[in-house]
Design a protein around this motif. Structure first.
Motif, PDB file in Angstrom:
ATOM      1  N   TYR A 275       3.059  14.188  -5.590  1.00  0.00           N
ATOM      2  CA  TYR A 275       2.221  13.033  -5.923  1.00  0.00           C
ATOM      3  C   TYR A 275       2.121  12.857  -7.429  1.00  0.00           C
ATOM      4  O   TYR A 275       2.186  11.724  -7.931  1.00  0.00           O
ATOM      5  CB  TYR A 275       0.817  13.171  -5.330  1.00  0.00           C
ATOM      6  CG  TYR A 275      -0.064  12.029  -5.792  1.00  0.00           C
ATOM      7  CD1 TYR A 275       0.051  10.783  -5.212  1.00  0.00           C
ATOM      8  CD2 TYR A 275      -0.954  12.193  -6.859  1.00  0.00           C
ATOM      9  CE1 TYR A 275      -0.707   9.709  -5.670  1.00  0.00           C
ATOM     10  CE2 TYR A 275      -1.706  11.126  -7.320  1.00  0.00           C
ATOM     11  CZ  TYR A 275      -1.578   9.889  -6.721  1.00  0.00           C
ATOM     12  OH  TYR A 275      -2.310   8.826  -7.191  1.00  0.00           O
TER      13      TYR A 275
ATOM     14  N   LEU B 264      -1.023  -0.465  -8.040  1.00  0.00           N
ATOM     15  CA  LEU B 264      -1.993  -0.191  -6.982  1.00  0.00           C
ATOM     16  C   LEU B 264      -3.275   0.395  -7.563  1.00  0.00           C
ATOM     17  O   LEU B 264      -3.228   1.193  -8.507  1.00  0.00           O
ATOM     18  CB  LEU B 264      -1.402   0.782  -5.960  1.00  0.00           C
ATOM     19  CG  LEU B 264      -0.110   0.346  -5.256  1.00  0.00           C
ATOM     20  CD1 LEU B 264       0.377   1.456  -4.337  1.00  0.00           C
ATOM     21  CD2 LEU B 264      -0.320  -0.950  -4.487  1.00  0.00           C
ATOM     22  N   GLU B 265      -4.389   0.038  -6.993  1.00  0.00           N
ATOM     23  CA  GLU B 265      -5.656   0.615  -7.425  1.00  0.00           C
ATOM     24  C   GLU B 265      -5.782   2.055  -6.951  1.00  0.00           C
ATOM     25  O   GLU B 265      -6.407   2.880  -7.620  1.00  0.00           O
ATOM     26  CB  GLU B 265      -6.826  -0.220  -6.895  1.00  0.00           C
ATOM     27  CG  GLU B 265      -6.925  -1.607  -7.518  1.00  0.00           C
ATOM     28  CD  GLU B 265      -8.157  -2.352  -7.052  1.00  0.00           C
ATOM     29  OE1 GLU B 265      -8.951  -1.772  -6.264  1.00  0.00           O
ATOM     30  OE2 GLU B 265      -8.339  -3.513  -7.462  1.00  0.00           O
ATOM     31  N   GLU B 266      -5.204   2.355  -5.804  1.00  0.00           N
ATOM     32  CA  GLU B 266      -5.269   3.707  -5.259  1.00  0.00           C
ATOM     33  C   GLU B 266      -4.080   3.975  -4.358  1.00  0.00           C
ATOM     34  O   GLU B 266      -3.407   3.054  -3.900  1.00  0.00           O
ATOM     35  CB  GLU B 266      -6.566   3.897  -4.452  1.00  0.00           C
ATOM     36  CG  GLU B 266      -6.643   3.035  -3.200  1.00  0.00           C
ATOM     37  CD  GLU B 266      -7.853   3.356  -2.335  1.00  0.00           C
ATOM     38  OE1 GLU B 266      -8.576   4.316  -2.659  1.00  0.00           O
ATOM     39  OE2 GLU B 266      -8.048   2.652  -1.335  1.00  0.00           O
ATOM     40  N   VAL B 267      -3.824   5.244  -4.136  1.00  0.00           N
ATOM     41  CA  VAL B 267      -2.856   5.706  -3.146  1.00  0.00           C
ATOM     42  C   VAL B 267      -3.634   6.508  -2.125  1.00  0.00           C
ATOM     43  O   VAL B 267      -4.431   7.380  -2.480  1.00  0.00           O
ATOM     44  CB  VAL B 267      -1.753   6.568  -3.791  1.00  0.00           C
ATOM     45  CG1 VAL B 267      -0.895   7.225  -2.721  1.00  0.00           C
ATOM     46  CG2 VAL B 267      -0.890   5.730  -4.729  1.00  0.00           C
TER      47      VAL B 267
ATOM     48  N   TRP C 234       0.429   8.872   0.885  1.00  0.00           N
ATOM     49  CA  TRP C 234       1.192   9.998   0.325  1.00  0.00           C
ATOM     50  C   TRP C 234       0.805  11.330   0.961  1.00  0.00           C
ATOM     51  O   TRP C 234      -0.373  11.662   1.081  1.00  0.00           O
ATOM     52  CB  TRP C 234       0.948  10.100  -1.179  1.00  0.00           C
ATOM     53  CG  TRP C 234       2.144  10.654  -1.905  1.00  0.00           C
ATOM     54  CD1 TRP C 234       2.386  11.959  -2.236  1.00  0.00           C
ATOM     55  CD2 TRP C 234       3.269   9.907  -2.350  1.00  0.00           C
ATOM     56  NE1 TRP C 234       3.600  12.060  -2.865  1.00  0.00           N
ATOM     57  CE2 TRP C 234       4.160  10.811  -2.953  1.00  0.00           C
ATOM     58  CE3 TRP C 234       3.607   8.551  -2.317  1.00  0.00           C
ATOM     59  CZ2 TRP C 234       5.378  10.406  -3.511  1.00  0.00           C
ATOM     60  CZ3 TRP C 234       4.819   8.150  -2.860  1.00  0.00           C
ATOM     61  CH2 TRP C 234       5.679   9.072  -3.448  1.00  0.00           C
TER      62      TRP C 234
ATOM     63  N   LYS D 125       2.239   4.212  -7.811  1.00  0.00           N
ATOM     64  CA  LYS D 125       0.957   3.582  -8.121  1.00  0.00           C
ATOM     65  C   LYS D 125       1.063   2.719  -9.376  1.00  0.00           C
ATOM     66  O   LYS D 125       0.566   1.584  -9.420  1.00  0.00           O
ATOM     67  CB  LYS D 125      -0.119   4.656  -8.297  1.00  0.00           C
ATOM     68  CG  LYS D 125      -1.514   4.112  -8.571  1.00  0.00           C
ATOM     69  CD  LYS D 125      -2.510   5.255  -8.723  1.00  0.00           C
ATOM     70  CE  LYS D 125      -3.907   4.730  -9.025  1.00  0.00           C
ATOM     71  NZ  LYS D 125      -4.874   5.844  -9.198  1.00  0.00           N
ATOM     72  N   ARG D 126       1.719   3.262 -10.400  1.00  0.00           N
ATOM     73  CA  ARG D 126       1.828   2.549 -11.672  1.00  0.00           C
ATOM     74  C   ARG D 126       2.749   1.331 -11.559  1.00  0.00           C
ATOM     75  O   ARG D 126       2.382   0.223 -11.976  1.00  0.00           O
ATOM     76  CB  ARG D 126       2.362   3.507 -12.747  1.00  0.00           C
ATOM     77  CG  ARG D 126       2.700   2.832 -14.079  1.00  0.00           C
ATOM     78  CD  ARG D 126       3.212   3.841 -15.086  1.00  0.00           C
ATOM     79  NE  ARG D 126       4.317   4.639 -14.575  1.00  0.00           N
ATOM     80  CZ  ARG D 126       5.580   4.212 -14.532  1.00  0.00           C
ATOM     81  NH1 ARG D 126       5.892   3.001 -14.959  1.00  0.00           N
ATOM     82  NH2 ARG D 126       6.538   5.008 -14.075  1.00  0.00           N
TER      83      ARG D 126
ATOM     84  N   GLN E  76       0.846  -1.190   0.000  1.00  0.00           N
ATOM     85  CA  GLN E  76       0.000   0.000   0.000  1.00  0.00           C
ATOM     86  C   GLN E  76       0.881   1.239   0.000  1.00  0.00           C
ATOM     87  O   GLN E  76       2.059   1.179   0.370  1.00  0.00           O
ATOM     88  CB  GLN E  76      -0.936   0.027   1.209  1.00  0.00           C
ATOM     89  CG  GLN E  76      -0.240   0.221   2.549  1.00  0.00           C
ATOM     90  CD  GLN E  76      -1.196   0.345   3.720  1.00  0.00           C
ATOM     91  OE1 GLN E  76      -2.400   0.574   3.543  1.00  0.00           O
ATOM     92  NE2 GLN E  76      -0.693   0.187   4.943  1.00  0.00           N
TER      93      GLN E  76
ATOM     94  N   GLU F 167       2.250   8.925  -8.408  1.00  0.00           N
ATOM     95  CA  GLU F 167       1.697   8.207  -9.560  1.00  0.00           C
ATOM     96  C   GLU F 167       2.675   7.144 -10.064  1.00  0.00           C
ATOM     97  O   GLU F 167       2.264   6.094 -10.553  1.00  0.00           O
ATOM     98  CB  GLU F 167       1.359   9.195 -10.681  1.00  0.00           C
ATOM     99  CG  GLU F 167       0.088  10.005 -10.440  1.00  0.00           C
ATOM    100  CD  GLU F 167      -1.168   9.142 -10.570  1.00  0.00           C
ATOM    101  OE1 GLU F 167      -1.099   8.071 -11.214  1.00  0.00           O
ATOM    102  OE2 GLU F 167      -2.222   9.534 -10.020  1.00  0.00           O
TER     103      GLU F 167
END
Length: 289
Positions: free
Chosen positions: A245, A258-261, A236, A253-254, A233, A250
Motif C-alpha cells: 500500500y 482519491l480521498e481515501e483507499v 487494497w 490514490k494520488r 474507488q 498511495e
C-alpha cells in the motif's frame, strides 16, 4: 472434500466458452442486472473471482470474468501478441461479443494496466471503476522479487518448472492470502493446474516478458483514472508484501485523486479473502449512479 481436478472441473462447468477473434475464450458469469466485468492478472485466471462473481449475483448484479489469452481455459496460441495493449484490445472485443454496451469494471494485478488501457480507449462504456491491488505508473513499476526470474530467458523456464503443488503453497501463504487455513489446499492448488495446463505455462512467460514501460502507455493508464466521467474507488489488501500500500496503494490514490483507499486485511489475492466486501463496495457505486 473435493480434489483439485474436481474443483477445476466444477469451475469449468460453471462457465462457458465463446469465440473472440478466433480464440476459444472461457467466461464465468452469474446473476442478472447491471454487468460487472472483473479482470484478473497473473498467475491467475477467472478462478480468482469465483467468489466475487457469486457475491455480485447475490446483490442483484451480473458478475462476469473471463480468462485472458494464455491463462486459465482460454486458448494459448504461440503466435499471439501477449503485450498489454493487445490484451486491452482483446478485453474490449470480449465485451463486444458479450453484448456489454456499458459495464462496471473491477481490475487486479496485471488486469489493472490492461483494464486502464481499455477504459481509456472506451471511457463512454465504463460505468464505474474499482481498483484492487495493482499499479498505474508502468514506467516506475518494479516487479515483486518472486516474479522477476520469469522475465529472464532460461531462468524463467527453470523457475516455472519448479512450480508445483508443494512449492505453490509457500508462495500462497507468503504472498497470496493472509489466512490460508480458510481455503482448502486442494482449492488453492487449482491455481497451479490452471496456470500450467496444455502449454506448461509458456504463454504465461510471454506475458511476464511483455510488461509495458513507456510513457505513452503510462499516459493511457492515467487517462483511465483522472477526470473521468465515472466514479473510481480503490480497495487494497493492506498486507500485500509485493504490491504494498505504501508504494502502490498511495500511487493509485494520488494519480486517481482519491480521498481515501478502502483498506482490508488481506494479502495480494484480495478476491479470495474479501469477496463480500468487494461486491458490497461495487454495489454501492452502482446504487450511487
Amino acid at each position: 472434500m473435493p480434489t483439485t481436478p474436481e474443483i477445476i472441473a466444477a469451475h469449468r462447468a460453471a462457465g462457458r466458452t465463446i469465440t473472440v477473434d478466433g480464440l476459444n475464450t472461457f467466461v464465468l458469469e452469474q446473476g442478472q442486472g447491471e454487468p460487472v466485468l472483473c479482470l484478473h492478472g497473473v498467475p491467475t485466471s477467472s478462478f480468482l473471482y469465483r467468489k466475487v462473481i457469486a457475491e455480485l449475483a447475490g446483490r442483484g448484479l451480473r458478475g462476469i470474468s473471463f480468462d485472458l489469452p494464455g491463462l486459465g481455459f482460454t486458448d494459448r496460441p504461440a503466435d499471439f501478441d501477449y503485450g498489454f495493449a493487445n490484451l486491452a484490445h482483446f478485453t474490449a472485443r470480449v465485451t463486444e461479443e458479450l453484448g456489454l454496451e456499458r459495464f462496471h469494471l473491477v481490475v487486479h494485478d496485471v488486469g489493472g494496466p490492461v483494464g486502464f488501457a481499455m477504459a481509456a480507449t472506451h471511457p463512454e462504456r465504463i460505468r464505474s471503476l474499482t481498483i484492487l491491488n495493482t499499479w498505474v505508473d508502468v514506467v516506475n513499476f518494479t516487479k515483486p522479487l518472486p516474479m522477476r526470474p520469469f522475465e529472464l530467458p532460461l531462468v524463467g523456464e527453470a523457475e516455472l518448472a519448479t512450480i508445483n503443488h508443494l512449492t505453490w503453497q509457500l508462495m500462497w501463504k507468503g504472498l497470496g492470502v493472509k489466512d490460508s487455513d480458510r481455503i482448502p489446499t486442494a482449492e488453492s492448488n487449482a491455481y497451479v493446474d490452471l496456470l500450467k495446463r496444455d502449454d506448461g505455462g509458456t504463454a504465461f512467460l510471454k506475458i511476464m516478458r511483455s510488461f509495458p514501460g513507456s510513457e505513452a502507455f503510462r499516459d493511457l493508464c492515467y487517462r483511465a483514472v483522472r477526470d473521468v466521467p465515472y466514479p473510481v474507488q480503490a480497495i487494497w489488501g493492506m498486507d500485500d508484501p509485493g504490491l504494498t500500500y505504501d508504494r502502490y496503494g498511495e500511487e493509485i490514490k494520488r494519480v486517481a485523486g482519491l480521498e481515501e483507499v478502502y483498506g482490508v486485511r488481506a494479502k495480494h489475492f484480495v478476491p479470495e479473502e474479501r469477496a463480500g466486501e468487494i461486491a458490497e463496495r461495487v454495489a454501492g457505486l452502482v446504487k450511487g449512479i
